[in-house]
Design a protein around this motif. Structure first.
Motif, PDB file in Angstrom:
ATOM      1  N   LEU A 146      15.785   9.918   4.038  1.00  0.00           N
ATOM      2  CA  LEU A 146      15.294   9.617   5.389  1.00  0.00           C
ATOM      3  C   LEU A 146      13.907  10.207   5.655  1.00  0.00           C
ATOM      4  CD1 LEU A 146      15.668   8.410   8.192  1.00  0.00           C
ATOM      5  CD2 LEU A 146      16.942  10.471   8.846  1.00  0.00           C
ATOM      6  N   PRO A 147      13.633  11.463   5.290  1.00  0.00           N
ATOM      7  CA  PRO A 147      12.293  12.004   5.587  1.00  0.00           C
ATOM      8  C   PRO A 147      11.160  11.183   4.978  1.00  0.00           C
ATOM      9  CG  PRO A 147      13.792  13.784   5.028  1.00  0.00           C
ATOM     10  CD  PRO A 147      14.514  12.509   4.728  1.00  0.00           C
ATOM     11  N   VAL A 148      11.292  10.797   3.713  1.00  0.00           N
ATOM     12  CA  VAL A 148      10.215  10.031   3.090  1.00  0.00           C
ATOM     13  C   VAL A 148      10.123   8.636   3.687  1.00  0.00           C
ATOM     14  CG1 VAL A 148      11.590   9.099   1.174  1.00  0.00           C
ATOM     15  CG2 VAL A 148       9.133   9.442   0.882  1.00  0.00           C
ATOM     16  N   ARG A 149      11.249   8.095   4.138  1.00  0.00           N
ATOM     17  CA  ARG A 149      11.198   6.778   4.775  1.00  0.00           C
ATOM     18  C   ARG A 149      10.519   6.862   6.142  1.00  0.00           C
ATOM     19  NH1 ARG A 149      15.053   3.041   7.483  1.00  0.00           N
ATOM     20  NH2 ARG A 149      14.238   0.941   7.086  1.00  0.00           N
ATOM     21  N   ILE A 150      10.729   7.958   6.855  1.00  0.00           N
ATOM     22  CA  ILE A 150      10.031   8.141   8.123  1.00  0.00           C
ATOM     23  C   ILE A 150       8.524   8.178   7.891  1.00  0.00           C
ATOM     24  CG2 ILE A 150       9.563   9.840   9.946  1.00  0.00           C
ATOM     25  CD1 ILE A 150      12.538  10.474   9.981  1.00  0.00           C
ATOM     26  N   VAL A 151       8.090   8.900   6.846  1.00  0.00           N
ATOM     27  CA  VAL A 151       6.666   8.948   6.516  1.00  0.00           C
ATOM     28  C   VAL A 151       6.166   7.555   6.146  1.00  0.00           C
ATOM     29  CG1 VAL A 151       4.953   9.892   4.935  1.00  0.00           C
ATOM     30  CG2 VAL A 151       6.793  11.350   5.789  1.00  0.00           C
ATOM     31  N   MET A 152       6.977   6.820   5.378  1.00  0.00           N
ATOM     32  CA  MET A 152       6.576   5.484   4.944  1.00  0.00           C
ATOM     33  C   MET A 152       6.425   4.543   6.136  1.00  0.00           C
ATOM     34  SD  MET A 152       8.471   2.906   2.253  1.00  0.00           S
ATOM     35  CE  MET A 152       9.632   2.237   3.440  1.00  0.00           C
TER      36      MET A 152
ATOM     37  N   SER B 153       0.810  -1.218   0.000  1.00  0.00           N
ATOM     38  CA  SER B 153       0.000   0.000   0.000  1.00  0.00           C
ATOM     39  C   SER B 153       0.845   1.270   0.000  1.00  0.00           C
ATOM     40  CB  SER B 153      -0.944   0.006   1.204  1.00  0.00           C
ATOM     41  OG  SER B 153      -0.217   0.153   2.418  1.00  0.00           O
ATOM     42  N   VAL B 154       2.099   1.198   0.444  1.00  0.00           N
ATOM     43  CA  VAL B 154       2.953   2.395   0.488  1.00  0.00           C
ATOM     44  C   VAL B 154       4.029   2.352  -0.603  1.00  0.00           C
ATOM     45  CG1 VAL B 154       2.548   2.843   2.935  1.00  0.00           C
ATOM     46  CG2 VAL B 154       4.447   1.355   2.257  1.00  0.00           C
ATOM     47  N   THR B 155       3.776   1.618  -1.678  1.00  0.00           N
ATOM     48  CA  THR B 155       4.733   1.539  -2.784  1.00  0.00           C
ATOM     49  C   THR B 155       5.118   2.914  -3.335  1.00  0.00           C
ATOM     50  OG1 THR B 155       3.976  -0.673  -3.418  1.00  0.00           O
ATOM     51  CG2 THR B 155       5.130   0.608  -5.104  1.00  0.00           C
TER      52      THR B 155
END
Length: 394
Positions: A336-342, A97-99
């Protein structure tokens, strides 16, 4: 239109009459100072009615499933099979769902100059590759993380039982944190072996424009034809370095964070309704996800880079040294920021599934990998993930 008006029960409770026998016979339910009074809010009553109906349907389906399959005993082949299937659902669906988040994260890790920001990235991808391009890599993600979840949860239950038996009842209870950390690390070690080939295909599909493979199995066949089976395991070592600390941090931090949140609230946990407990669980999971992302991110960058540019026959150490020389220390934190959101989104989805029954929350003292499996365990009729019970006093 009936949903716009309070139901009959709400009206009876709101409009008191001493001549009404129903009101006299049914005293008002006591609520804590921290809970809303549902009799004052018709809309709230409608939501509660809907939730109660959904819970009744869930209980009905759960009982039917348990009746058909019989009572499930712990640590039997059926138990491990159910845990494996629950893990498959929990990890496969949520990661898929978070692809779109994962796509941008991987591309920015491999080439930091490709996009200036996440929203700009999605806009460019939509214009150049269409809506389908935003979900590039969904297929290996679904296969890979379904396999990882199945191995992770099945082996976790096995190692938890095995290590508890080896330690004995008293030591298993006294050192339960160490025991569950060890069980989770052991399970993750094996789960990543199942994940790695699919992760290799996913990263190459997401970081190469246009994608070199039409799908998961096309990617596997082309990689093995050109590089052999070893080509599918280029990123295994950094994958272990990413996933094992991630899983252990997720366990170690979540419960502590949630306990601290409740310590700073004016009431006890039992004083709050389902909505408040959901909010606390989501917040605790999101904060734990931030810590997990920080601890495991350098290894995550190396997973992306090694799968994208490790040369055939190149030693692992040489490949790591070459990539570190190119990126430097700060380059290990790209994306890192987008991975934290993911990670936060993943954890939030899992908690939202979990808190449908707040009773489960009190049982968690073991590994918290993803709680959607606990919801599955409730449905199947065996206990949720939790700590060892105190040894019986003789």
């Amino acid at each position: 239109m009936s949903y716009l008006f309070p139901n009959q029960h709400v009206l009876q409770q709101s409009l008191y009459s001493p001549l009404n026998p129903r009101v006299r016979a049914s005293p008002a339910t006591k609520v804590t100072p921290y809970q809303a009074r549902p009799e004052l809010y018709g809309a709230y009553s409608v939501v509660e009615d809907t939730k109660n109906k959904a819970q009744q349907e869930f209980d009905k389906a759960s009982k039917a499933t348990q009746a058909e399959g019989g009572k499930m005993e712990l640590y039997t082949p059926t138990f491990y099979a159910a845990a494996t299937f629950g893990g498959l659902l929990a990890c496969g669906l949520t990661h898929t769902s978070v692809t779109p988040l994962d796509l941008v994260k991987c591309r920015r890790q491999v080439d930091p100059t490709l996009y200036k920001g996440n929203f700009q990235a999605w806009g460019i991808i939509l214009r150049q590759e269409g809506f389908r391009g935003v979900f590039t890599g969904w297929s290996p993600t679904l296969f890979g993380y379904s396999a990882q979840g199945a191995f992770k949860y099945g082996w976790y239950e096995y190692f938890k039982k095995t290590y508890s038996d080896l330690a004995g009842p008293e030591n298993a209870y006294r050192y339960k944190t160490i025991l569950y950390l060890t069980a989770s690390a052991s399970a993750e070690f094996l789960a990543d072996i199942a994940l790695c080939p699919f992760e290799a295909v996913k990263v190459r599909m997401q970081t190469t424009i246009p994608p070199p493979y039409s799908g998961t199995f096309d990617g596997i066949s082309k990689i093995t034809a050109a590089e052999g089976v070893a080509g599918l395991y280029k990123g295994l070592y950094p994958l272990w370095a990413r996933q094992i600390p991630y899983t252990m941090m997720k366990f170690a931090s979540f419960e502590t964070i949630v306990e601290k949140i409740y310590d700073r609230l004016p009431g006890k946990k039992s004083d709050y309704g389902k909505g408040a407990q959901t909010a606390v669980s989501f917040t605790g999971g999101y904060l734990a996800g931030i810590l997990c992302a920080i601890v495991s991110h350098p290894a995550d960058v190396l997973v992306s880079k090694l799968n994208a540019n490790r040369k055939v026959g190149e030693a692992f150490g040489a490949a790591v040294a070459r990539n570190y020389k190119d990126t430097g220390f700060m380059g290990l934190w790209n994306g890192l920021p987008v991975r934290i959101v993911m990670i936060g989104t993943l954890t939030g989805l899992q908690w939202m599934i979990y808190v449908s029954d707040p009773k489960v929350f009190a049982h968690i003292s073991g590994l918290v990998l993803t709680v959607s499996k606990d919801y599955f365990k409730m449905f199947m009729g065996f206990p949720t993930t939790g700590g060892a019970a105190p040894p019986e006093k003789k």
